[in-house]
Motif scaffolding. Structure first.
Motif, PDB file in Angstrom:
ATOM      1  N   GLY A 146      -4.049   1.338   4.173  1.00 60.16           N
ATOM      2  CA  GLY A 146      -2.746   1.633   4.755  1.00 60.16           C
ATOM      3  C   GLY A 146      -2.542   1.139   6.163  1.00 60.16           C
ATOM      4  O   GLY A 146      -1.477   1.357   6.745  1.00 60.16           O
ATOM      5  N   THR A 173       6.230  -6.943  -7.148  1.00 57.10           N
ATOM      6  CA  THR A 173       5.026  -6.160  -7.411  1.00 57.10           C
ATOM      7  C   THR A 173       4.161  -6.810  -8.479  1.00 57.10           C
ATOM      8  O   THR A 173       2.927  -6.711  -8.435  1.00 57.10           O
ATOM      9  CB  THR A 173       5.395  -4.722  -7.823  1.00 57.10           C
ATOM     10  OG1 THR A 173       6.313  -4.751  -8.928  1.00 57.10           O
ATOM     11  CG2 THR A 173       6.027  -3.969  -6.661  1.00 57.10           C
ATOM     12  N   GLU A 222       0.333  -7.805  -7.830  1.00 56.47           N
ATOM     13  CA  GLU A 222      -0.693  -7.321  -8.744  1.00 56.47           C
ATOM     14  C   GLU A 222      -1.509  -8.482  -9.322  1.00 56.47           C
ATOM     15  O   GLU A 222      -2.738  -8.388  -9.446  1.00 56.47           O
ATOM     16  CB  GLU A 222      -0.043  -6.521  -9.874  1.00 56.47           C
ATOM     17  CG  GLU A 222      -1.030  -5.731 -10.717  1.00 56.47           C
ATOM     18  CD  GLU A 222      -1.815  -4.713  -9.919  1.00 56.47           C
ATOM     19  OE1 GLU A 222      -2.998  -4.477 -10.245  1.00 56.47           O
ATOM     20  OE2 GLU A 222      -1.253  -4.148  -8.944  1.00 56.47           O
ATOM     21  N   ASP A 281      -7.840  -6.135  -2.172  1.00 60.86           N
ATOM     22  CA  ASP A 281      -7.012  -4.935  -2.060  1.00 60.86           C
ATOM     23  C   ASP A 281      -5.797  -5.256  -1.190  1.00 60.86           C
ATOM     24  O   ASP A 281      -5.952  -5.610  -0.013  1.00 60.86           O
ATOM     25  CB  ASP A 281      -7.800  -3.783  -1.432  1.00 60.86           C
ATOM     26  CG  ASP A 281      -8.903  -3.274  -2.339  1.00 60.86           C
ATOM     27  OD1 ASP A 281      -8.650  -3.109  -3.540  1.00 60.86           O
ATOM     28  OD2 ASP A 281     -10.033  -3.066  -1.840  1.00 60.86           O
ATOM     29  N   ASP A 333      -2.526  -3.335   0.031  1.00 61.14           N
ATOM     30  CA  ASP A 333      -1.905  -2.018   0.072  1.00 61.14           C
ATOM     31  C   ASP A 333      -0.389  -2.132   0.233  1.00 61.14           C
ATOM     32  O   ASP A 333       0.112  -3.048   0.893  1.00 61.14           O
ATOM     33  CB  ASP A 333      -2.461  -1.197   1.246  1.00 61.14           C
ATOM     34  CG  ASP A 333      -3.944  -0.894   1.092  1.00 61.14           C
ATOM     35  OD1 ASP A 333      -4.400  -0.768  -0.056  1.00 61.14           O
ATOM     36  OD2 ASP A 333      -4.642  -0.802   2.121  1.00 61.14           O
ATOM     37  N   TYR A 334       0.313  -1.191  -0.354  1.00 58.86           N
ATOM     38  CA  TYR A 334       1.741  -1.038  -0.084  1.00 58.86           C
ATOM     39  C   TYR A 334       1.901  -0.022   1.043  1.00 58.86           C
ATOM     40  O   TYR A 334       1.433   1.114   0.939  1.00 58.86           O
ATOM     41  CB  TYR A 334       2.478  -0.546  -1.324  1.00 58.86           C
ATOM     42  CG  TYR A 334       2.605  -1.576  -2.422  1.00 58.86           C
ATOM     43  CD1 TYR A 334       3.521  -2.615  -2.309  1.00 58.86           C
ATOM     44  CD2 TYR A 334       1.807  -1.506  -3.556  1.00 58.86           C
ATOM     45  CE1 TYR A 334       3.639  -3.564  -3.316  1.00 58.86           C
ATOM     46  CE2 TYR A 334       1.917  -2.447  -4.560  1.00 58.86           C
ATOM     47  CZ  TYR A 334       2.830  -3.478  -4.432  1.00 58.86           C
ATOM     48  OH  TYR A 334       2.939  -4.424  -5.426  1.00 58.86           O
ATOM     49  N   GLY A 347       4.840   0.975   1.983  1.00 59.51           N
ATOM     50  CA  GLY A 347       5.974   1.805   1.613  1.00 59.51           C
ATOM     51  C   GLY A 347       7.201   0.982   1.289  1.00 59.51           C
ATOM     52  O   GLY A 347       7.204  -0.250   1.363  1.00 59.51           O
ATOM     53  N   LYS A 396       7.472   7.282  -5.730  1.00 57.02           N
ATOM     54  CA  LYS A 396       6.394   8.032  -5.084  1.00 57.02           C
ATOM     55  C   LYS A 396       5.206   7.174  -4.646  1.00 57.02           C
ATOM     56  O   LYS A 396       4.595   7.436  -3.623  1.00 57.02           O
ATOM     57  CB  LYS A 396       5.905   9.186  -5.966  1.00 57.02           C
ATOM     58  CG  LYS A 396       6.992  10.181  -6.359  1.00 57.02           C
ATOM     59  CD  LYS A 396       6.492  11.583  -6.347  1.00 57.02           C
ATOM     60  CE  LYS A 396       7.539  12.603  -6.753  1.00 57.02           C
ATOM     61  NZ  LYS A 396       8.896  12.374  -6.298  1.00 57.02           N
ATOM     62  N   ASP A 397       4.811   6.162  -5.385  1.00 57.33           N
ATOM     63  CA  ASP A 397       3.710   5.292  -4.963  1.00 57.33           C
ATOM     64  C   ASP A 397       4.052   3.853  -5.349  1.00 57.33           C
ATOM     65  O   ASP A 397       3.936   3.490  -6.508  1.00 57.33           O
ATOM     66  CB  ASP A 397       2.389   5.711  -5.620  1.00 57.33           C
ATOM     67  CG  ASP A 397       1.199   4.910  -5.109  1.00 57.33           C
ATOM     68  OD1 ASP A 397       1.339   4.289  -4.034  1.00 57.33           O
ATOM     69  OD2 ASP A 397       0.155   4.894  -5.779  1.00 57.33           O
ATOM     70  N   PRO A 398       4.523   3.060  -4.362  1.00 57.76           N
ATOM     71  CA  PRO A 398       4.637   3.392  -2.944  1.00 57.76           C
ATOM     72  C   PRO A 398       5.825   4.314  -2.673  1.00 57.76           C
ATOM     73  O   PRO A 398       6.817   4.292  -3.401  1.00 57.76           O
ATOM     74  CB  PRO A 398       4.848   2.037  -2.272  1.00 57.76           C
ATOM     75  CG  PRO A 398       5.492   1.193  -3.334  1.00 57.76           C
ATOM     76  CD  PRO A 398       4.889   1.647  -4.640  1.00 57.76           C
ATOM     77  N   ARG A 399       5.693   5.094  -1.625  1.00 55.89           N
ATOM     78  CA  ARG A 399       6.720   6.065  -1.284  1.00 55.89           C
ATOM     79  C   ARG A 399       7.777   5.445  -0.373  1.00 55.89           C
ATOM     80  O   ARG A 399       7.536   4.421   0.284  1.00 55.89           O
ATOM     81  CB  ARG A 399       6.095   7.282  -0.597  1.00 55.89           C
ATOM     82  CG  ARG A 399       5.503   6.997   0.764  1.00 55.89           C
ATOM     83  CD  ARG A 399       4.737   8.192   1.306  1.00 55.89           C
ATOM     84  NE  ARG A 399       4.143   7.904   2.603  1.00 55.89           N
ATOM     85  CZ  ARG A 399       4.724   8.163   3.768  1.00 55.89           C
ATOM     86  NH1 ARG A 399       5.919   8.733   3.785  1.00 55.89           N
ATOM     87  NH2 ARG A 399       4.124   7.880   4.897  1.00 55.89           N
TER      88      ARG A 399
END
Length: 423
Positions: free
Chosen positions: A313, A335, A339, A348, A350-351, A353, A378-381
């Protein structure tokens, strides 16, 4: 003067302080995360314990100042001031100055690894550039000044507010004054990278796009540099950001970047190879990505990957969307690309948000239901909700940073909240 009016078990005290000293006290207390009354209490306690008064403080122009102190402290302070033949105003000013002297401004907390934030979406027109600039400006604001920040984190409150104010003249998302707090700036060293051949970030901040026949980020990524990339960087509004906010302008040659990258070895790492020499100079690097799913986006996503020793994060992708259906389609494409890159290169990414930008509840069910759809992911929020208000457009027209042009606007307040959400 003291009165029985209380805050908890404290008594209200009214005296005077010069405005400059009160402002310094307010800022320093915020920097240390304590209440002003606690700072004054500590200062008076320390002053009373001294063998003698400290140097006189200029109290010219002092005006009314009230606070709450523990029962009995003000009387002890009055006796001490009388013994030292100091006026109450002078004694209080010395106490506050003593607290300031013994509680210096804390050092800026800097990341051990330069953070890399990739602001992206395959869809154009969602406001990636405005978010890149606004977040960068918020991260670089003066740590020795207070700035209005929206501190509410629950977007369910914003949803209720948007429905309540749907008929107002202006959108009112998260616009409750009770949600505003004055906080010191974050004071980080920030580089904004305009990675879009359309040069929107460069133009919006009043800089000039790089010449086609000169050096550029594209040349460095393609392995054909014509000089030091540092020489292309410009400072943004030093009067406001005091040299902490810089911009690497874009060049129209970035339209050819994907073609040139196709002949580059390890092309996914091309942006990283170009920007790594700059990282020691900055705490955060934000990349304003083009609306593309090509090789340039692969290079941006790879640059934002989590590095060895870096906490989850800290770096990654900040996805900008709007509360409408086409943003959802573009989000799926983006996304999927990220991916695929994760799986192909075993990295890795990370998002950080989702930012819902240019939101206006007056657009009705499409806007409110789409916002709820983003919140439900919710993920990513969802980490930010920025209204579609006039100040951002005016700042672009004036070619000024939003947080310089309209520092108290709702958009500026929202940008600061967003910056703290991902900080």
């Amino acid at each position: 003067m003291s009165s029985p009016a209380t805050s908890g078990d404290r008594e209200k005290v009214v005296s005077k302080l010069p405005g400059w000293l009160r402002q310094n006290l307010k800022i320093r207390a915020a920097q240390h995360g304590i209440e002003i009354q606690a700072a004054v209490e500590q200062g008076i306690t320390a002053w009373c314990r001294l063998a003698s008064a400290t140097a006189d403080v200029d109290t010219a122009g002092a005006d009314s100042f009230s606070t709450f102190l523990p029962p009995g402290q003000w009387e002890e302070f009055r006796r001490t001031a009388s013994d030292r033949r100091a006026s109450l105003i002078q004694g209080l000013a010395q106490s506050v100055q003593l607290w300031l002297d013994t509680n210096p401004a804390p050092d800026i907390e800097r990341p051990t690894v330069t953070r890399r934030i990739i602001v992206c979406n395959q869809k154009g027109g969602v406001g990636k550039t405005a978010i890149t600039a606004g977040v960068g400006e918020a991260l670089a604001e003066d740590p020795n000044r207070l700035h209005a920040v929206r501190v509410a984190k629950a977007l369910t409150k914003a949803l209720r507010a948007s429905e309540t104010h749907a008929g107002d003249d202006e959108p009112n998302e998260q616009n409750d004054p009770l949600d505003i707090e004055n906080l010191p700036g974050l004071g980080l060293r920030v580089l904004l990278v305009d990675f879009d051949p359309q040069c929107h970030l460069t133009n919006q901040l009043g800089a000039s796009p790089l010449a086609m026949n000169g050096d550029s980020l594209t040349n460095h990524m393609a392995g054909d540099p014509k000089g030091d990339l540092r020489d292309l960087i410009v400072s943004v509004d030093d009067d406001t950001f005091d040299g902490r906010l810089h911009l690497l302008p874009a060049c129209n040659d970035a339209f050819l970047l994907d073609v040139r990258l196709s002949a580059v070895r390890a092309r996914e790492a091309a942006l990283e190879r170009a920007l790594t020499p700059l990282e020691a100079d900055y705490d955060v690097i934000l990349v304003d990505c083009p609306p593309s799913l090509g090789l340039s986006m692969d290079a941006a996503a790879y640059y934002g990957r989590r590095r060895d020793g870096e906490k989850p994060g800290q770096s990654g992708a900040l996805v900008v969307v709007q509360a409408e259906d086409s943003s959802a389609d573009a989000y799926e494409l983006l996304t999927t690309q990220i991916e695929d890159l994760r799986n192909d290169l075993q990295v890795d990414i990370d998002y950080l948000g989702i930012v819902v930008n240019l939101y206006d509840s007056r657009r009705g069910f499409i806007a409110t239901s789409s916002l709820q759809g983003w919140v439900d992911i919710k993920d990513p929020r969802v980490v930010g909700l920025i209204g579609d208000l006039k100040e951002q457009k005016e700042a672009v027209r004036m070619k000024e940073p939003l947080l310089s042009y309209a520092p108290k606007s709702q958009q500026a307040i929202g940008m600061r909240a967003l910056a703290r959400e991902i900080a």
